[in-house]
Design a protein around this motif. Structure first.
Motif: not given
Length: 418
Positions: A50-62, A88-91, A264-271, A360-363
């Motif tokens: 139930x607490x599975x939430x992305x860090x990317x959320x409205x208000x997070x930049x502020x 990654x942070x921009x995404x 391999x030319x694969x772009x995996x957006x994990x940081x 970047x999207x938490x998923x």
């Protein structure tokens, strides 16, 4: 099929278990001398769908700007950032809006709820033990403003059919009596009664032993060098001990997945987002937590693991650094003492850090790549333990041509191409 799983953390081991249960011949390869010796070693211990939430959320930049100047900040950004971190942070910032948050949280809760069900079934089937408790999770709020901002999360819980309880101060203390001495610091809480806790390291070691007994081959202490391609397929994985061929390969290397697959030319957006934990022996049972208590103000979880207390949290953008600054120790000590004063032995603290593989999207990224026999199970961020069994079962079903129990079309790498 003959399948090679790269990585023996909780994601790699659960993947291997479910693939073997599906009838495949499975080998797991890891550079460490045993399972769960990196990010899975000493995480916060909470299994909290139930607490599975992305860090990317409205208000997070502020909020992030304010956090940078806090004494006990939940977010730390080291200077001299590399281009990958900036990208990654921009995404992630591009996901800090209401529509993206609702979509991403919905995906995460879907996988996490399913994973909790898979874990319950696994525990019943094989009797695995790992200091588990099934007493729910309590998120405590120190201000009314925090409670007023719950509307979006509660709606996602309702949409997903996740049971929850909104509690006042008395309700929080009734659920967690160890909070009695700090009740004046709490204005309310959100309790998820179906959440669990447990030691991820113990679980992964116990399951790897069960998997080995079932026929999975584990090769530890083996350095991975790269993958050998033939057209749009992978022929073998190169190791320090020679090439290992297979019909299919699963990359479950956590934060190290992008660099390993980049040739391999694969772009995996994990940081790697660094987290810290503190493990204390309990010296006063009456003051200790019964399950997991999440301090919303500091983004720190305090979890009961048998006779120990695990305090975990913070997010630090620092590349692959695993140093242990005293300031992080002080933050974890402050939070546990502030809420559960006198419960744990702070004179003998055990500090640890791990690199959470975050998208970047938490998923998480679960599914195939453009190479026909290369699959991914990575990017679980702070929720690898919570999502591990479900992710392994989904991967095994997809690879085996079985229809998964939940929707998976939006979990693969393809969602970033869109």
């Amino acid at each position: 099929m003959k399948i090679v799983v790269l990585g023996a953390g909780v994601i790699g081991v659960t993947s291997a278990w479910y693939l073997r249960q599906a009838g495949h011949e499975v080998t797991v390869i890891d550079r460490q001398p045993g399972p769960a010796l990196e990010t899975s070693f000493a995480n916060a211990g909470e299994i909290s769908p139930g607490y599975s939430s992305p860090w990317a959320a409205p208000g997070i930049p502020q909020k992030a700007l304010r956090w940078l100047f806090m004494n006990h900040a939940p977010l730390i950004i080291r200077p001299n950032l590399d281009p990958k971190a900036v990208r990654w942070m921009w995404q992630m910032l591009m996901n800090c809006n209401n529509a993206s948050y609702k979509r991403n949280k919905g995906r995460m809760v879907r996988v996490a709820e399913y994973s909790r069900d898979c874990l319950m079934a696994l525990r019943q089937d094989i009797g695995i033990r790992y200091d588990e408790r099934t007493k729910g999770t309590l998120e405590v709020f120190r201000t009314q403003k925090q409670i007023d901002g719950l509307a979006k999360d509660i709606q996602v819980l309702k949409d997903g059919g996740v049971p929850f309880e909104l509690l006042d101060t008395d309700g929080c203390v009734a659920a967690e009596p160890g909070l009695a001495a700090s009740r004046h610091k709490i204005v309310g809480g959100l309790r998820l009664p179906n959440d669990e806790t447990g030691d991820c390291f113990k679980f992964t070691n116990a399951l790897s032993a069960k998997a080995e007994a079932a026929g999975v081959v584990f090769r530890y202490g083996v350095d991975l060098r790269g993958l050998v391609c033939e057209g749009e397929r992978i022929k073998a994985v190169q190791t320090a001990d020679g090439d290992v061929e297979a019909d299919l390969f699963v990359a479950a290397l956590g934060s190290y997945t992008p660099a390993f697959l980049q040739p391999l030319g694969l772009d995996v957006p994990v940081y790697p987002v660094k987290g810290y934990s503190l493990t204390l022996s309990i010296i006063d049972q009456s003051r200790a937590p019964l399950s997991t208590v999440m301090d919303e103000a500091h983004k720190v979880a305090i979890t009961r693991l048998g006779t120990r207390i695990r305090v975990g949290g913070m997010a630090e953008i620092a590349g692959f650094s695993k140093d242990l600054p005293e300031a992080r120790l002080n933050t974890l000590k402050h939070v546990v003492e502030d809420l559960f004063g006198g419960a744990g032995d702070l004179n003998h603290p055990n500090l640890w850090s791990g690199l959470r593989p975050m998208t970047p999207d938490g998923t998480p990224i679960i599914g195939p790549t453009r190479f026909g026999n290369l699959w991914l199970n990575t990017g679980h961020g702070t929720l690898g333990w919570t999502m591990s069994c479900g992710s392994g079962k989904l991967l095994a079903d997809l690879i085996s041509g079985q229809t998964p129990d939940i929707e998976t079309h939006d979990l693969s790498l393809k969602r970033y191409a869109a």
